[in-house]
Design an enzyme around this catalytic site. Structure first.
Site, PDB file in Angstrom:
ATOM      1  N   ASP A  36       0.828  -1.206   0.000  1.00  0.00           N
ATOM      2  CA  ASP A  36       0.000   0.000   0.000  1.00  0.00           C
ATOM      3  C   ASP A  36       0.866   1.261   0.000  1.00  0.00           C
ATOM      4  O   ASP A  36       2.025   1.235   0.394  1.00  0.00           O
ATOM      5  CB  ASP A  36      -0.854   0.055   1.284  1.00  0.00           C
ATOM      6  CG  ASP A  36      -1.981  -0.943   1.277  1.00  0.00           C
ATOM      7  OD1 ASP A  36      -2.042  -1.798   0.375  1.00  0.00           O
ATOM      8  OD2 ASP A  36      -2.828  -0.867   2.194  1.00  0.00           O
ATOM      9  N   HIS A 177       4.091  -2.029   3.082  1.00  0.00           N
ATOM     10  CA  HIS A 177       4.103  -0.671   2.508  1.00  0.00           C
ATOM     11  C   HIS A 177       5.443  -0.431   1.824  1.00  0.00           C
ATOM     12  O   HIS A 177       6.472  -0.379   2.512  1.00  0.00           O
ATOM     13  CB  HIS A 177       3.857   0.360   3.623  1.00  0.00           C
ATOM     14  CG  HIS A 177       2.534   0.200   4.303  1.00  0.00           C
ATOM     15  ND1 HIS A 177       2.310  -0.778   5.245  1.00  0.00           N
ATOM     16  CD2 HIS A 177       1.356   0.851   4.134  1.00  0.00           C
ATOM     17  CE1 HIS A 177       1.045  -0.701   5.649  1.00  0.00           C
ATOM     18  NE2 HIS A 177       0.449   0.280   4.989  1.00  0.00           N
TER      19      HIS A 177
HETATM   20 NI    NI Z   1      -2.530   3.241   3.289  1.00  0.00          NI
END
Ligand code: NI
Length: 211
Positions: A36, A177
């Site tokens: 993400d 991430h």
């Molecule tokens: Ni996010």
């Protein structure tokens, strides 16, 4: 580092049971890495590392970041990865009006389509917060996760690897991430470790049997 790890894990988990509704083919020992908030400065290295290991991943992009790294977004798809939507400005969709929420999603979809030539079918709402009012107005599937090592909080690749290794099972979706160097290092290391154990790294549409 042990204390940071404990603090990160105590924070309210966002894990959801949503993925249980999908028919996951567990015998195949497939697993989906999802990233993400990117792309970021380490994403290109991640793409090269995944390709070298014959691993595919799914990237939920923030539109404004995709605009900064158009070549990286194109390379994601060229290398066989899947690209999904994480809104244009990383917003809490449940706090927006219907119109604003739709704009956040559509603007990101349009940009990804321009950069990759592909339509966008999957969305991961930031913070896991959905806007129920728009659910019927967009033809996209929400993707949550099963394994969350809190990589953005721990910022230590060994702890992230350890958490994933201890919690993953076939059919799982792992949340990371790619804007953090420690997360990129952890991702490549976990691919090496789990590949040794017979895991295959697939995109979420493959995991759901929708590809
Ligand atoms: Ni996010």
């Amino acid at each position: 580092m042990a204390l940071i790890y404990a603090v990160c894990m105590i924070m309210e988990p966002q894990k959801s049971e949503e993925t249980a509704e999908y028919n996951v083919e567990e015998e195949e020992k497939n697993v989906a890495l999802t990233f993400d908030d990117g792309p970021g400065e380490y994403t290109d290295r991640l793409l090269d590392g995944l390709k070298k290991r014959n691993a595919k991943a799914t990237f939920f992009l923030i539109g404004r970041n995709a605009k900064e790294y158009p070549d990286v977004v194109y390379k994601m798809v060229k290398n066989g990865n899947l690209v999904g939507n994480h809104t244009y400005n990383h917003v809490r969709l449940n706090e927006l009006s219907e119109e604003e929420a739709l704009s956040e999603i559509n603007k990101t979809n349009n940009l990804i389509t321009i950069l990759t030539g592909k339509s966008v079918k999957y969305i991961r709402p930031p913070y896991g917060h959905w806007n129920d009012e728009i659910e019927n107005q967009i033809d996209m599937k929400e993707v949550l996760w099963d394994v969350d090592p809190r990589d953005w909080c721990i910022l230590d690749s060994e702890s992230v690897v350890k958490h994933i290794e201890e919690n993953v099972k076939p059919g799982d979706i792992i949340l990371l991430h790619d804007i953090f160097e420690t997360s990129v290092d952890a991702a490549l290391e976990i691919v090496d470790i789990l590949s040794e154990q017979g895991y295959e790294f697939v995109t979420v549409d493959e995991l759901y049997g929708e590809k």
